[in-house]
Write a protein that holds these residues in place. Structure first.
Motif, PDB file in Angstrom:
ATOM      1  N   GLN A  20       2.256  -0.409  -5.625  1.00  0.00           N
ATOM      2  CA  GLN A  20       1.676   0.888  -6.328  1.00  0.00           C
ATOM      3  C   GLN A  20       2.894   1.669  -7.356  1.00  0.00           C
ATOM      4  O   GLN A  20       3.823   2.033  -6.680  1.00  0.00           O
ATOM      5  N   TYR A  71       5.526  12.665  -8.939  1.00  0.00           N
ATOM      6  CA  TYR A  71       4.398  13.567  -9.051  1.00  0.00           C
ATOM      7  C   TYR A  71       4.533  14.366 -10.389  1.00  0.00           C
ATOM      8  O   TYR A  71       3.326  15.034 -10.750  1.00  0.00           O
ATOM      9  N   GLU A  97       1.587   3.971  -9.520  1.00  0.00           N
ATOM     10  CA  GLU A  97       1.130   5.548 -10.227  1.00  0.00           C
ATOM     11  C   GLU A  97       0.805   6.239  -8.815  1.00  0.00           C
ATOM     12  O   GLU A  97       0.311   5.558  -7.902  1.00  0.00           O
ATOM     13  N   ILE A  98       0.733   7.540  -9.007  1.00  0.00           N
ATOM     14  CA  ILE A  98       0.324   8.176  -7.760  1.00  0.00           C
ATOM     15  C   ILE A  98      -1.239   8.233  -7.708  1.00  0.00           C
ATOM     16  O   ILE A  98      -2.140   8.058  -8.889  1.00  0.00           O
ATOM     17  N   GLU A  99      -2.067   8.493  -6.560  1.00  0.00           N
ATOM     18  CA  GLU A  99      -3.370   8.497  -6.393  1.00  0.00           C
ATOM     19  C   GLU A  99      -3.685   9.659  -6.836  1.00  0.00           C
ATOM     20  O   GLU A  99      -3.593  10.755  -6.348  1.00  0.00           O
ATOM     21  N   GLU A 100      -4.570   9.902  -7.911  1.00  0.00           N
ATOM     22  CA  GLU A 100      -5.182  10.951  -8.629  1.00  0.00           C
ATOM     23  C   GLU A 100      -6.342  11.443  -7.705  1.00  0.00           C
ATOM     24  O   GLU A 100      -7.177  10.707  -7.221  1.00  0.00           O
ATOM     25  N   LYS A 101      -6.200  12.726  -7.097  1.00  0.00           N
ATOM     26  CA  LYS A 101      -7.241  13.378  -6.380  1.00  0.00           C
ATOM     27  C   LYS A 101      -8.266  14.311  -7.282  1.00  0.00           C
ATOM     28  O   LYS A 101      -7.699  14.794  -7.959  1.00  0.00           O
ATOM     29  N   GLU A 102      -9.509  14.321  -6.800  1.00  0.00           N
ATOM     30  CA  GLU A 102     -10.488  15.069  -7.506  1.00  0.00           C
ATOM     31  C   GLU A 102     -10.007  16.554  -7.729  1.00  0.00           C
ATOM     32  O   GLU A 102      -9.607  17.076  -6.561  1.00  0.00           O
ATOM     33  N   PRO A 125       2.783   4.441  -1.250  1.00  0.00           N
ATOM     34  CA  PRO A 125       2.843   5.116  -2.419  1.00  0.00           C
ATOM     35  C   PRO A 125       3.772   5.101  -3.573  1.00  0.00           C
ATOM     36  O   PRO A 125       4.854   4.750  -3.185  1.00  0.00           O
ATOM     37  N   LYS A 152       3.683  10.799 -12.920  1.00  0.00           N
ATOM     38  CA  LYS A 152       2.255  10.453 -12.595  1.00  0.00           C
ATOM     39  C   LYS A 152       2.376   8.666 -12.350  1.00  0.00           C
ATOM     40  O   LYS A 152       1.642   8.219 -11.487  1.00  0.00           O
ATOM     41  N   ASN A 153       2.977   8.139 -13.358  1.00  0.00           N
ATOM     42  CA  ASN A 153       3.038   6.848 -13.302  1.00  0.00           C
ATOM     43  C   ASN A 153       4.570   5.972 -13.678  1.00  0.00           C
ATOM     44  O   ASN A 153       5.279   6.811 -14.450  1.00  0.00           O
ATOM     45  N   GLN A 211       0.940  -1.079  -0.124  1.00  0.00           N
ATOM     46  CA  GLN A 211      -0.080  -0.008  -0.089  1.00  0.00           C
ATOM     47  C   GLN A 211       0.816   1.167  -0.176  1.00  0.00           C
ATOM     48  O   GLN A 211       0.235   2.364  -0.050  1.00  0.00           O
TER      49      GLN A 211
END
Length: 671
Positions: free
Chosen positions: A582, A530, A584-589, A507, A533-534, A505
Motif C-alpha cells: 500500500q 496523511y 497511498e492512504i485509504e480515502e474515506k468518504e 497501511p 496522500k500517496n 495490507q
C-alpha cells in the motif's frame, strides 16, 4: 593572578557556564555533570565577590538559568520561580542551619523532600479549573505549555473537592519513570535517532513538543510540592501539602517533617542508598523551613530563598580500564564508537560497555589505549565515560583516533556538514546496513510481519535469499530450498510466507516508516502519509512543499530529497508497488459539516494556541475548504500562527494574500 588575568578568568567562566546552561535548559543535552557545573559556579561567585568591579549582567550567578523557547507563548510568573542554593557536603547544611537560627531562633521545623530530577512546572488554577501550565524559563517568565501538560493523567484538570482558594498556583516537577524512559529511548535507537541521556532530558524534550497528541503517548508523571496563593489559609508548608493532597494532587509520600538538622542529615543518609530502588530519578534532597511566617522573615537573595537549600547527591562514579574501542554500524549507516570496559559494578548493575557517541567525544576525552577511565551512569541509566585518570596512563600508550573506514565493509566514511555522526555510504553492500534495514522493515512498529524474526533475516541474508526488502516477497519461489535448511520446518516456513503475504495490507504510513528513511520515524511517517496522500506526491514534492507538512523541518526534508533522488530507492519502491504493498492512504468518504468554505483555498503556517495544524486542516476540509501546499495566486487565505516563516510572510504580502488568524477562521464559519 593579576587584575587582567582575574577579569579574563571571570569572562571565560561566564561564557562557559552560560553555554552549559543553554545546553541543559534549551537543548536538554547537558555536556557537564551537575557537580562540575556547581564547582565552576562557586569559583565564579568567589571571584565576583572579591572583584565586584568585574561582575557582568549576563553572569549565571545573576539569574536562574535557561532561556525562553520561542515556539510557545511567553508568560510572566506571578511569583518568580527561583532556583535553590546547592551543596554537596554536610558542613554546608550545618552552616545553613546556623544562619537560619541566627535570624528566627531555635523554634522551627524543616520539611525534607526528594529532589526530583525532572522539569519544573507551575500550574495555575482558577475556580477549580486548570488555567495555565508554565515552565520555569528564566525564573521570571516561562513557556505556556498548558495543552501538553493537560495530557498528564496525574495532573487534575478540575479540583472537584472543596477547597478554600478561588485562585492559586501550585508547583511541581514533571518527570518520566525509568522503565518508560528505557522503552521509549530504545525506540529512538531502533530508529537511528540520538538517544536521550536520561529521563529528565526525555521529559523536557516531550513537554516542549508542538503536537500534544504525541505528548499524550509518552507516559509523563508529576509530583507537586509547593502552594502559592494571595491569601494562603495555611500556616505551614507541611499543612498545605496535606491539604492539596486531599484536593486530588499527587504529593510524594516520602517527605518528612524534621525538628532538627540531625534528623535532616539522617534523612539524606537513608535516601542516598534508597534512591536506586525508586522507579524515577532523584538527584538530591530539598530542605525547607516549614513555617510560612518564618519563611517570610528569612526572605530571599536575588536568586534563591534563604529558607530552603538542596543537598545534591554526587552521581555514582567508578574507575575501570578501557580495554578497546569498537564501532557499531546502524541500518542507516551511522557509525557509533563504543567503549569496551573491564566489567565494573555501578549503581546496581555490572557495566561492560559505554557509548562514546561520536568522533567529537573521542577527541574531547583524549583517549589512549588502556586508559583508566571514570564511568558514570547518567540519570542512573546510561553508562558514559566522563574523563580519563591521566595519573594512571601507561607510558608509551597509543592515542585512539576515530576510524576513517567502515569497520564492516571498509568503505571510507563520510560526515555531513553540521552533523557529529559519521556514516558509511555503502548502503548496497554493507552487511549490517542491509540486515538492519530489512529487520527494521519487518519490526512490530513497521510492517509487523508474523513468523519472521531478526535471526531469520540474518540467516536468509547469509544464505543469499534476500539482499533487499522486496526480496522478502519473492521468498515463496525458494520454498523447496528453505525446507532443506536447519531449523526451517514446514510449519515455520508456511507461517513466515503467510505473514509476508498478509503484510501487503499494512497501511501506507507503516510501509513508509518501514523503508527506513533517515530521520523518518513512526510519527513523521504518519504525518507525511496523511499530508501527501500517496507515494507519487511525496516523491515529487520539492523542499518548500515538504516543510509545509506538520513537524517536517529542514533536516527531514533534505533527507527525503536525498533518498528519493537515488534511483535504486525509486526502483525498490516500484518493485514493492508491483508486489501489491500500500503506497497511498485509504480515502474515506467525506461528509461535510457545512459548505461555508466551499470554493475557498487555504494554507496553514505557524504555531497555534487552541488547535494543532492538523485539527485546523480537518475543520477547513469538513466545511468545504481546500488545502494548498504552497503560496500562490490561487490561494484565498493564509491562516497564520506564531513563528510563521519570514519567506512565506514575504511571498503572501507580495501576492496580497489575505492573512487570517485562528479566531478569524472561526469567524468565517460563523462560530
Amino acid at each position: 593572578m593579576s587584575l587582567f588575568e582575574i577579569k579574563d578568568k571571570i569572562d571565560s567562566l561566564v561564557a562557559e557556564l552560560n553555554q552549559h546552561n543553554y545546553n541543559y535548559y534549551q537543548l536538554a543535552m547537558p555536556t557537564i555533570s551537575d557537580f562540575d557545573f556547581d564547582q565552576k559556579l562557586k569559583e565564579l561567585e568567589k571571584l565576583e565577590q572579591q572583584h565586584p568591579e568585574f561582575l557582568r549582567k549576563d553572569s549565571p550567578t545573576q539569574k536562574v538559568g535557561g532561556e525562553i523557547t520561542k515556539t510557545f507563548k511567553t508568560v510572566k510568573h506571578k511569583w518568580p520561580m527561583l532556583s535553590l542554593g546547592n551543596t554537596y557536603n554536610e558542613q554546608d547544611l550545618i552552616d545553613f542551619d546556623q544562619r537560619v537560627r541566627k535570624i528566627i531562633g531555635d523554634d522551627f521545623e524543616y520539611v525534607c523532600e526528594l529532589k526530583f530530577d525532572g522539569l519544573s512546572m507551575s500550574l495555575t488554577y482558577e475556580n477549580g479549573d486548570l488555567l495555565r501550565a508554565v515552565t520555569r524559563g528564566d525564573g521570571t517568565k516561562g513557556d505556556d505549555v498548558t495543552t501538553n501538560v493537560k495530557t498528564i493523567r496525574t495532573i487534575p484538570h478540575k479540583i472537584e473537592k472543596n477547597n478554600p482558594l478561588s485562585s492559586f498556583e501550585i508547583r511541581g516537577e514533571i518527570f518520566m519513570h525509568k522503565a518508560a524512559f528505557e522503552k521509549l529511548n530504545q525506540e529512538r535507537i531502533d530508529n537511528e535517532e540520538a538517544p536521550f541521556a536520561n529521563p529528565r532530558n526525555f521529559a523536557s524534550g516531550t513537554i516542549k513538543m508542538q503536537n500534544s497528541a504525541e505528548v499524550s503517548r509518552r507516559p509523563l508523571d508529576c509530583y507537586l510540592y509547593f502552594l502559592y496563593a494571595e491569601h494562603n489559609p495555611f500556616k505551614t508548608h507541611w499543612e498545605s501539602l496535606q491539604a492539596v493532597k486531599s484536593w486530588g494532587f499527587k504529593i510524594s509520600e516520602e517527605s518528612k517533617l524534621c525538628t532538627n538538622i540531625n534528623q535532616v542529615l539522617e534523612f539524606i543518609k537513608v535516601w542516598d542508598q534508597k534512591r536506586f530502588g525508586l522507579t524515577y530519578d532523584i538527584d538530591g534532597i530539598v530542605i525547607k523551613v516549614n513555617s510560612y511566617a518564618q519563611q517570610q522573615e528569612l526572605g530571599f537573595t536575588a536568586k534563591s530563598p534563604r529558607w530552603a537549600i538542596s543537598y545534591k547527591f554526587k552521581a555514582e562514579e567508578v574507575e575501570t580500564v578501557l580495554e578497546k574501542v569498537t564501532y557499531q554500524v546502524g541500518r542507516t549507516g551511522a557509525v557509533t564508537p563504543v567503549a569496551n570496559l573491564k566489567p565494573v559494578f555501578l549503581a546496581g548493575t555490572t557495566v561492560k560497555r559505554a557509548t562514546l557517541h561520536n568522533a567529537n567525544e573521542i577527541e574531547r576525552l583524549d583517549l589512549y589505549e588502556g586508559d583508566t577511565v571514570v564511568v558514570e551512569k547518567g540519570g542512573e541509566i546510561i553508562p558514559k565515560v566522563m574523563r580519563v585518570n591521566l595519573d594512571k596512563r601507561q607510558t608509551g600508550a597509543k592515542k585512539i583516533y576515530y576510524i576513517n573506514n567502515c569497520p564492516e565493509c571498509g568503505t571510507e566514511l563520510v560526515r555531513v556538514e553540521g552533523e557529529a555522526v559519521h556514516y558509511c555510504p555503502n548502503d548496497e553492500s554493507c552487511r549490517p546496513q542491509i540486515i538492519g534495514r530489512i529487520q527494521h522493515f519487518i519490526s512490530r512498529k513497521a510492517m509487523n510481519i508474523d513468523g519472521v524474526g531478526d535471526e531469520t533475516i540474518e540467516t536468509l541474508y547469509s544464505r543469499g535469499f534476500i539482499h533487499k526488502i522486496s526480496d522478502l516477497y519473492q521468498l515463496s519461489v525458494h520454498e523447496s530450498e528453505l525446507k532443506q535448511m536447519e531449523r526451517f520446518g514446514e510449519k515455520s516456513i508456511n507461517n513466515m510466507l503467510m505473514g509476508i503475504q498478509q503484510s501487503k495490507q499494512m497501511p501506507f504510513e507503516k510501509v513508509l516508516f518501514g523503508l527506513g528513511i533517515r530521520y523518518v520515524g513512526e510519527t513523521v511517517a504518519k504525518k507525511l502519509a496523511y499530508h501527501f496522500k500517496n507515494i507519487d506526491n511525496l516523491m515529487n514534492a520539492n523542499f518548500d512543499q515538504l516543510i509545509e507538512a506538520e513537524e517536517i523541518g529542514e533536516r527531514i526534508a533534505n533527507s527525503l530529497l536525498s533518498y528519493f533522488s537515488d534511483q535504486k530507492h525509486v526502483e525498490e519502491i516500484k518493485r514493492l508497488i508491483d508486489e501489491g504493498l500500500q503506497f497511498e492512504i485509504e480515502e474515506k468518504e467525506v461528509i461535510l459539516q457545512s459548505e461555508k468554505l466551499l470554493g475557498k483555498t487555504f494554507l496553514i503556517s505557524g504555531v497555534f494556541e487552541g488547535h494543532s495544524r492538523d485539527e485546523l486542516k480537518t475543520i477547513i476540509e469538513d466545511n468545504g475548504g481546500k488545502m494548498l501546499s504552497s503560496i500562490s495566486s490561487k490561494l484565498d487565505y493564509l491562516v497564520a500562527g506564531d513563528n510563521m516563516g519570514p519567506s512565506k510572510l514575504e511571498k503572501a504580502t507580495k501576492l496580497n494574500i489575505p492573512m487570517i488568524n485562528e479566531q478569524q477562521l472561526f469567524e468565517l464559519l460563523g462560530q
